[in-house]
Each structure stands twice: as structure tokens, then as C-alpha cells.
Design a protein around this motif. Structure first.
Motif, mmCIF file in Angstrom:
data_model
loop_
_atom_site.group_PDB
_atom_site.id
_atom_site.type_symbol
_atom_site.label_atom_id
_atom_site.label_comp_id
_atom_site.label_asym_id
_atom_site.label_seq_id
_atom_site.Cartn_x
_atom_site.Cartn_y
_atom_site.Cartn_z
ATOM 1 N N THR A 1 50.891 -8.929 -10.258
ATOM 2 C CA THR A 1 52.087 -8.206 -9.822
ATOM 3 C C THR A 1 52.689 -7.450 -11.002
ATOM 4 O O THR A 1 53.041 -6.272 -10.887
ATOM 5 C CB THR A 1 53.124 -9.179 -9.212
ATOM 6 O OG1 THR A 1 52.543 -9.816 -8.076
ATOM 7 C CG2 THR A 1 54.399 -8.460 -8.818
ATOM 8 N N GLU A 2 52.800 -8.111 -12.141
ATOM 9 C CA GLU A 2 53.349 -7.476 -13.345
ATOM 10 C C GLU A 2 52.485 -6.295 -13.787
ATOM 11 O O GLU A 2 53.003 -5.230 -14.122
ATOM 12 C CB GLU A 2 53.474 -8.500 -14.473
ATOM 13 C CG GLU A 2 53.954 -7.933 -15.793
ATOM 14 C CD GLU A 2 55.280 -7.180 -15.683
ATOM 15 O OE1 GLU A 2 55.434 -6.162 -16.400
ATOM 16 O OE2 GLU A 2 56.158 -7.573 -14.890
ATOM 17 N N MET B 1 51.809 -0.490 -14.260
ATOM 18 C CA MET B 1 50.992 0.706 -14.049
ATOM 19 C C MET B 1 51.775 1.763 -13.259
ATOM 20 O O MET B 1 51.731 2.948 -13.593
ATOM 21 C CB MET B 1 49.706 0.349 -13.322
ATOM 22 C CG MET B 1 48.744 1.508 -13.220
ATOM 23 S SD MET B 1 47.145 1.016 -12.562
ATOM 24 C CE MET B 1 46.491 0.138 -13.964
ATOM 25 N N ILE B 2 52.503 1.332 -12.252
ATOM 26 C CA ILE B 2 53.328 2.274 -11.480
ATOM 27 C C ILE B 2 54.377 2.901 -12.386
ATOM 28 O O ILE B 2 54.603 4.111 -12.351
ATOM 29 C CB ILE B 2 53.980 1.574 -10.274
ATOM 30 C CG1 ILE B 2 52.906 1.148 -9.266
ATOM 31 C CG2 ILE B 2 55.013 2.486 -9.614
ATOM 32 C CD1 ILE B 2 53.413 0.195 -8.199
ATOM 33 N N GLU B 3 55.003 2.079 -13.226
ATOM 34 C CA GLU B 3 56.043 2.604 -14.116
ATOM 35 C C GLU B 3 55.491 3.536 -15.193
ATOM 36 O O GLU B 3 56.236 4.326 -15.759
ATOM 37 C CB GLU B 3 56.846 1.468 -14.735
ATOM 38 C CG GLU B 3 57.821 0.895 -13.724
ATOM 39 C CD GLU B 3 58.893 0.021 -14.351
ATOM 40 O OE1 GLU B 3 58.575 -0.806 -15.223
ATOM 41 O OE2 GLU B 3 60.052 0.174 -13.928
ATOM 42 N N PHE C 1 60.780 2.604 -12.100
ATOM 43 C CA PHE C 1 60.424 2.291 -10.715
ATOM 44 C C PHE C 1 61.051 0.971 -10.259
ATOM 45 O O PHE C 1 61.593 0.880 -9.165
ATOM 46 C CB PHE C 1 58.893 2.229 -10.564
ATOM 47 C CG PHE C 1 58.432 1.767 -9.221
ATOM 48 C CD1 PHE C 1 58.416 2.640 -8.147
ATOM 49 C CD2 PHE C 1 58.015 0.456 -9.024
ATOM 50 C CE1 PHE C 1 57.996 2.225 -6.894
ATOM 51 C CE2 PHE C 1 57.592 0.032 -7.780
ATOM 52 C CZ PHE C 1 57.581 0.919 -6.714
ATOM 53 N N ARG C 2 60.982 -0.052 -11.105
ATOM 54 C CA ARG C 2 61.503 -1.377 -10.723
ATOM 55 C C ARG C 2 62.986 -1.335 -10.349
ATOM 56 O O ARG C 2 63.433 -2.086 -9.495
ATOM 57 C CB ARG C 2 61.323 -2.381 -11.858
ATOM 58 C CG ARG C 2 59.906 -2.759 -12.115
ATOM 59 C CD ARG C 2 59.863 -3.631 -13.358
ATOM 60 N NE ARG C 2 58.648 -3.380 -14.093
ATOM 61 C CZ ARG C 2 57.771 -4.315 -14.408
ATOM 62 N NH1 ARG C 2 57.982 -5.561 -14.078
ATOM 63 N NH2 ARG C 2 56.684 -4.008 -15.070
ATOM 64 N N LYS C 3 63.738 -0.469 -10.996
ATOM 65 C CA LYS C 3 65.170 -0.375 -10.718
ATOM 66 C C LYS C 3 65.445 0.130 -9.303
ATOM 67 O O LYS C 3 66.526 -0.082 -8.767
ATOM 68 C CB LYS C 3 65.854 0.548 -11.733
ATOM 69 C CG LYS C 3 65.866 -0.016 -13.140
ATOM 70 C CD LYS C 3 66.519 0.951 -14.100
ATOM 71 C CE LYS C 3 66.439 0.398 -15.521
ATOM 72 N NZ LYS C 3 66.990 1.355 -16.487
ATOM 73 N N MET C 4 64.459 0.796 -8.713
ATOM 74 C CA MET C 4 64.625 1.360 -7.375
ATOM 75 C C MET C 4 64.220 0.380 -6.266
ATOM 76 O O MET C 4 64.479 0.627 -5.104
ATOM 77 C CB MET C 4 63.798 2.644 -7.245
ATOM 78 C CG MET C 4 64.132 3.696 -8.291
ATOM 79 S SD MET C 4 65.880 4.144 -8.342
ATOM 80 C CE MET C 4 66.031 5.013 -6.819
#
Length: 142
Positions: A44-45, A50-52, A58-61
Motif C-alpha cells: 500500500t505504501e 508511486m502515485i505521489e 495525493f494522500r492529502k486528497m
């Protein structure tokens, strides 16, 4: 990674969207409960990182996140070890190396993501069309 359409109200409320992110992994990572939990967290991390790398912050959204792994997939799809997509799509299994819808046994026909032309919604559907046309030639004209 897939994102729901902006106007899709079945998957997310107005102004929000649903995102699904998935990957393949080796079954060896998921053998014990301890390994399962640790690798689920690690993977998951890695996926979020990778998305970020493409979408900073991204995580903040994220409003809500559900994390699944092979045992959940196995539970809901009844696929052993949570396998997806039939046989691995390698050269050996592709195109003319695929399994035919003709089983070789009388009145036994095959279709799905492991049968030619292969995985995905379109591939599995086309395998069903081939099968139906063989069972009832002339009845299924597209």
C-alpha cells in the motif's frame, strides 16, 4: 489505476470521484497472517508513493481508503489465492497459444478470461461469443 467519471453518482457523491488502484504480486508474499499484514501495508505504501511521484500531495486528497489483498479477492470472487485474470498473459499463452473454447469433449464448451482471446471484459466476452457461435452457428450474428 482507474478513476470514476466526473458525473458518476453511483460510485461517488457530487464533486468527488472514486479511484481504484491495483497491482499483481507473487503469492509467496501472502502465506502467513504476519506476512500478509506486513506485505499489505508495505505494498500500500509503495503504491501511494508511486502515485505521489506523479500526483504530489495525493494522500492529502484521500477522503476514505479501503485496502484489499488476495484473501479478500479470493473471498469475494472464489478464485484460489486471489488470482486474477486467468492464466498469466505471456507469449506462450497469448493468441494461438491460448486455450480454445472447444474443449475436445462432446457438449463441453469453455469461455472466460483464460480462454482465447484472453483477459479483460472484452476478451472474456468475445470468448463467450465464439463459444455461442460454435454451439448455435448462424444464431449469433453481430
Amino acid at each position: 489505476m482507474s478513476l470514476s467519471a466526473k458525473d458518476d453518482r453511483l460510485r461517488a457523491p457530487e464533486g468527488k470521484r472514486t479511484m481504484t488502484v491495483s497491482t499483481h504480486s507473487s503469492p509467496g508474499h501472502w502465506q502467513t497472517k504476519q506476512d500478509y499484514d506486513a506485505y499489505k501495508e508495505e505494498l500500500t505504501e509503495k503504491m501511494l508513493a508511486m502515485i505521489e511521484s506523479v500526483y504530489p500531495n495525493f494522500r492529502k486528497m484521500i477522503i476514505h481508503m479501503e485496502t484489499g489483498a488476495p484473501k479478500a479477492w479470493e473471498r469475494y470472487t472464489k478464485r484460489s489465492n486471489g488470482y486474477v485474470g486467468g492464466f498469466p498473459q505471456i507469449t506462450e499463452h497469448a493468441l494461438f497459444g491460448s486455450l480454445s473454447h472447444r474443449s475436445g469433449l462432446p457438449n463441453l464448451w469453455l469461455c472466460g478470461d483464460s480462454i482465447f482471446p484472453g483477459g479483460g471484459t472484452i476478451g472474456a466476452t468475445v470468448s463467450g461469443i465464439h463459444c455461442a457461435r460454435s454451439i448455435a452457428p448462424g444464431l449469433f450474428v453481430l
